[in-house]
Design a protein around this motif. Structure first.
Motif, PDB file in Angstrom:
ATOM      1  N   LEU A 199       0.824  -1.211   0.000  1.00 18.40           N
ATOM      2  CA  LEU A 199       0.000   0.000   0.000  1.00 18.40           C
ATOM      3  C   LEU A 199       0.858   1.260   0.000  1.00 18.40           C
ATOM      4  CD1 LEU A 199      -2.655   1.550   0.239  1.00 18.40           C
ATOM      5  CD2 LEU A 199      -2.591   1.133   2.713  1.00 18.40           C
ATOM      6  N   ALA A 200       1.902   1.270   0.806  1.00 14.68           N
ATOM      7  CA  ALA A 200       2.762   2.451   0.899  1.00 14.68           C
ATOM      8  C   ALA A 200       3.363   2.801  -0.451  1.00 14.68           C
ATOM      9  CB  ALA A 200       3.864   2.214   1.927  1.00 14.68           C
ATOM     10  N   ILE A 201       3.794   1.785  -1.186  1.00 19.46           N
ATOM     11  CA  ILE A 201       4.411   2.013  -2.494  1.00 19.46           C
ATOM     12  C   ILE A 201       3.353   2.375  -3.540  1.00 19.46           C
ATOM     13  CG2 ILE A 201       5.681   0.887  -4.361  1.00 19.46           C
ATOM     14  CD1 ILE A 201       7.154  -0.712  -2.145  1.00 19.46           C
ATOM     15  N   ALA A 202       2.201   1.671  -3.503  1.00 18.14           N
ATOM     16  CA  ALA A 202       1.121   1.958  -4.459  1.00 18.14           C
ATOM     17  C   ALA A 202       0.585   3.373  -4.275  1.00 18.14           C
ATOM     18  CB  ALA A 202      -0.008   0.946  -4.293  1.00 18.14           C
ATOM     19  N   GLY A 259      -9.109   9.109   7.343  1.00 20.06           N
ATOM     20  CA  GLY A 259      -8.300   8.143   6.608  1.00 20.06           C
ATOM     21  C   GLY A 259      -7.104   7.644   7.407  1.00 20.06           C
ATOM     22  N   PHE A 260      -6.033   7.310   6.704  1.00 20.19           N
ATOM     23  CA  PHE A 260      -4.834   6.702   7.278  1.00 20.19           C
ATOM     24  C   PHE A 260      -3.708   7.726   7.245  1.00 20.19           C
ATOM     25  CE2 PHE A 260      -1.587   3.022   6.744  1.00 20.19           C
ATOM     26  CZ  PHE A 260      -1.395   2.981   8.118  1.00 20.19           C
ATOM     27  N   ALA A 261      -3.354   8.234   8.408  1.00 20.88           N
ATOM     28  CA  ALA A 261      -2.381   9.324   8.505  1.00 20.88           C
ATOM     29  C   ALA A 261      -1.039   8.953   7.877  1.00 20.88           C
ATOM     30  CB  ALA A 261      -2.178   9.725   9.960  1.00 20.88           C
ATOM     31  N   THR A 262      -0.410   9.936   7.239  1.00 23.38           N
ATOM     32  CA  THR A 262       0.896   9.738   6.619  1.00 23.38           C
ATOM     33  C   THR A 262       1.914   9.213   7.622  1.00 23.38           C
ATOM     34  OG1 THR A 262       0.474  11.506   5.015  1.00 23.38           O
ATOM     35  CG2 THR A 262       2.775  10.897   5.397  1.00 23.38           C
ATOM     36  N   ALA A 263       1.904   9.766   8.837  1.00 22.51           N
ATOM     37  CA  ALA A 263       2.861   9.331   9.860  1.00 22.51           C
ATOM     38  C   ALA A 263       2.673   7.856  10.207  1.00 22.51           C
ATOM     39  CB  ALA A 263       2.722  10.193  11.109  1.00 22.51           C
ATOM     40  N   LEU A 264       1.428   7.394  10.242  1.00 26.14           N
ATOM     41  CA  LEU A 264       1.173   5.990  10.554  1.00 26.14           C
ATOM     42  C   LEU A 264       1.558   5.089   9.382  1.00 26.14           C
ATOM     43  CD1 LEU A 264      -2.206   6.179  12.508  1.00 26.14           C
ATOM     44  CD2 LEU A 264       0.107   5.859  13.420  1.00 26.14           C
ATOM     45  N   MET A 265       1.313   5.562   8.168  1.00 25.83           N
ATOM     46  CA  MET A 265       1.745   4.805   6.994  1.00 25.83           C
ATOM     47  C   MET A 265       3.262   4.629   7.024  1.00 25.83           C
ATOM     48  SD  MET A 265       1.266   3.308   4.054  1.00 25.83           S
ATOM     49  CE  MET A 265      -0.220   3.795   3.173  1.00 25.83           C
ATOM     50  N   ASN A 266       3.961   5.696   7.325  1.00 27.14           N
ATOM     51  CA  ASN A 266       5.415   5.641   7.368  1.00 27.14           C
ATOM     52  C   ASN A 266       5.894   4.740   8.495  1.00 27.14           C
ATOM     53  OD1 ASN A 266       7.948   6.320   6.339  1.00 27.14           O
ATOM     54  ND2 ASN A 266       8.176   8.075   7.702  1.00 27.14           N
ATOM     55  N   LYS A 267       5.158   4.770   9.614  1.00 30.24           N
ATOM     56  CA  LYS A 267       5.486   3.889  10.734  1.00 30.24           C
ATOM     57  C   LYS A 267       5.396   2.425  10.315  1.00 30.24           C
ATOM     58  CE  LYS A 267       2.451   2.393  13.410  1.00 30.24           C
ATOM     59  NZ  LYS A 267       1.644   1.158  13.671  1.00 30.24           N
ATOM     60  N   ASP A 268       4.296   2.072   9.634  1.00 31.22           N
ATOM     61  CA  ASP A 268       4.113   0.690   9.194  1.00 31.22           C
ATOM     62  C   ASP A 268       5.182   0.283   8.175  1.00 31.22           C
ATOM     63  OD1 ASP A 268       1.950   0.672  10.837  1.00 31.22           O
ATOM     64  OD2 ASP A 268       0.454   0.322   9.275  1.00 31.22           O
ATOM     65  N   LEU A 269       5.525   1.206   7.293  1.00 33.21           N
ATOM     66  CA  LEU A 269       6.563   0.919   6.302  1.00 33.21           C
ATOM     67  C   LEU A 269       7.898   0.681   6.994  1.00 33.21           C
ATOM     68  CD1 LEU A 269       7.537   0.676   3.395  1.00 33.21           C
ATOM     69  CD2 LEU A 269       7.675   3.180   3.289  1.00 33.21           C
ATOM     70  N   TYR A 293       8.375   9.414   2.376  1.00 30.21           N
ATOM     71  CA  TYR A 293       7.407   9.646   3.458  1.00 30.21           C
ATOM     72  C   TYR A 293       8.025  10.471   4.586  1.00 30.21           C
ATOM     73  CZ  TYR A 293       3.830   6.527   1.558  1.00 30.21           C
ATOM     74  OH  TYR A 293       2.855   5.956   0.772  1.00 30.21           O
ATOM     75  N   CYS A 294       9.303  10.268   4.837  1.00 29.91           N
ATOM     76  CA  CYS A 294       9.991  11.062   5.861  1.00 29.91           C
ATOM     77  C   CYS A 294      10.015  12.539   5.463  1.00 29.91           C
ATOM     78  CB  CYS A 294      11.414  10.543   6.082  1.00 29.91           C
ATOM     79  SG  CYS A 294      11.490   9.001   7.026  1.00 29.91           S
ATOM     80  N   GLU A 295      10.159  12.810   4.172  1.00 27.82           N
ATOM     81  CA  GLU A 295      10.106  14.190   3.686  1.00 27.82           C
ATOM     82  C   GLU A 295       8.727  14.798   3.936  1.00 27.82           C
ATOM     83  OE1 GLU A 295      11.635  15.355  -0.164  1.00 27.82           O
ATOM     84  OE2 GLU A 295      12.744  13.465  -0.310  1.00 27.82           O
ATOM     85  N   VAL A 296       7.676  14.022   3.647  1.00 25.34           N
ATOM     86  CA  VAL A 296       6.311  14.514   3.855  1.00 25.34           C
ATOM     87  C   VAL A 296       6.076  14.789   5.334  1.00 25.34           C
ATOM     88  CG1 VAL A 296       3.856  14.043   3.511  1.00 25.34           C
ATOM     89  CG2 VAL A 296       5.518  13.172   1.867  1.00 25.34           C
ATOM     90  N   GLU A 297       6.604  13.929   6.187  1.00 27.16           N
ATOM     91  CA  GLU A 297       6.398  14.070   7.631  1.00 27.16           C
ATOM     92  C   GLU A 297       7.013  15.345   8.205  1.00 27.16           C
ATOM     93  OE1 GLU A 297       6.138  11.204  10.817  1.00 27.16           O
ATOM     94  OE2 GLU A 297       6.866   9.680   9.410  1.00 27.16           O
ATOM     95  N   LYS A 298       7.940  15.944   7.480  1.00 27.99           N
ATOM     96  CA  LYS A 298       8.536  17.189   7.959  1.00 27.99           C
ATOM     97  C   LYS A 298       7.516  18.323   7.972  1.00 27.99           C
ATOM     98  CE  LYS A 298      13.191  15.989   6.387  1.00 27.99           C
ATOM     99  NZ  LYS A 298      14.294  16.296   5.425  1.00 27.99           N
TER     100      LYS A 298
END
Length: 317
Positions: A199-202, A259-269, A293-298
């Motif tokens: 999912l993270a990649i898609a 929805g599914f927060a970016t930070a949580l998506m990055n955590k799962d990845l 995703y780390c860039e987005v989290e900034k």
């Protein structure tokens, strides 16, 4: 085994629920709605207001002051927590400082963890629970998002021993529509992390494809129709479209809220990459995706918005 048969009297008829967040609250609502009226639901969350809200909404809900209190008063405890350290802290606080009372129980306590955590932490906690003699711990992370939690249509991926399957199924079927027993303990979290790795990649692929379409002056709706009837079809284009207005009830059409927060998506990845490394496999695409995703989290706003905000982030770049 039905929920009614699983719940009899006293502690056996009491369920505990810890973690009333974005997913946990609607799951607790479904649990309270489906267990027998005579049964109790004991809840705890660090945000006392959400616990009180649930108690005001339903009869038969008791608000606990600590996670330990939930365990003392319940035979079956469901946890839905954000990160491995939260699950570790809550489980250990329930087991200590003394053994949990056994009076009123006709079987071991059952700890069902629906959080998405790493296999190492999940396995270690299962061993701690087993060694303490205070119950059984199973991993049962879910997929289906906030809508699935609300509508009780979640899919659960379960890691549990054969003898626990009926008991676990009786609880989870009240919260979802599909329960898949993947294998022994930790198998559930491994399956969930593999799913979320895809999912993270898609999610990035869909966002970039839509940015390509914008640059090429291709109509987004037309392209989406093509993709969803072709080989590029995926959850981000079918249900969680990154472009506002394409799917009316998607997070992107609501300002990327819910929805599914970016930070949580990055955590799962990150957890998927960590688990893969522990098993001796080094994924390649995931590392590149993790960096993005780390860039987005900034961005303090985007990190808490739905992961489809990747489309907005890429436009900003």
């Amino acid at each position: 085994m039905s929920a009614t048969k699983a719940a009899t009297t006293g502690l056996n008829a009491t369920y505990g629920f810890i973690g009333l967040g974005h997913m946990g609250y609607p799951m607790a609502v479904n649990l309270r709605s489906k267990i027998p009226r005579s049964a109790r639901l004991v809840v705890f969350d660090t945000n006392r207001a959400v616990s009180d809200k649930l108690a005001e909404q339903f009869d038969g809900v008791e608000v606990a002051n600590t996670a330990r209190e939930v365990a003392e008063k319940s035979a079956t405890i469901v946890t839905v927590l954000p990160r491995p350290q939260h699950v570790q802290s809550v489980i250990r606080s329930m087991l200590q400082p003394t053994k949990l009372p056994l009076d009123g129980l006709d079987k071991k306590r059952l700890f069902i963890d629906c959080s998405t955590i790493d296999p190492g932490t999940s396995g270690a906690l299962a061993e701690e629970v087993k060694f303490s003699g205070q119950g059984d711990f199973v991993d049962a992370p879910m997929s289906g998002g906030a809508v699935g939690a609300r509508d009780a249509t979640l899919t659960f991926m379960v890691g549990a021993s054969e003898e626990l399957k009926d008991r676990v199924h009786a609880v989870l079927i009240m919260l979802g529509k599909k329960i898949v027993f993947v294998g022994p303990q930790t198998s559930g979290v491994k399956a969930k992390l593999a799913n979320n790795y895809i999912l993270a990649i898609a999610n990035i692929g869909a966002a970039e494809a839509m940015r390509m379409a914008t640059a090429w002056n291709i109509d987004i709706t037309t392209l989406t129709d093509i993709i969803n009837s072709s080989t590029g079809r995926c959850w981000p284009t079918e249900a969680n479209h990154p472009v506002p207005g394409i799917i009316q009830d998607s997070p992107s059409s609501r300002g990327y809220t819910g929805g599914f927060a970016t930070a949580l998506m990055n955590k799962d990845l990150h957890l998927a990459l960590m688990g893969a490394a522990q098993a001796g496999f080094e994924p390649s695409l995931g590392r590149v995706a993790h960096e993005l995703y780390c860039e987005v989290e900034k961005d303090e706003e985007m990190k808490n918005q739905d992961c489809s905000v990747m489309y907005k982030f890429l436009g900003g770049r």
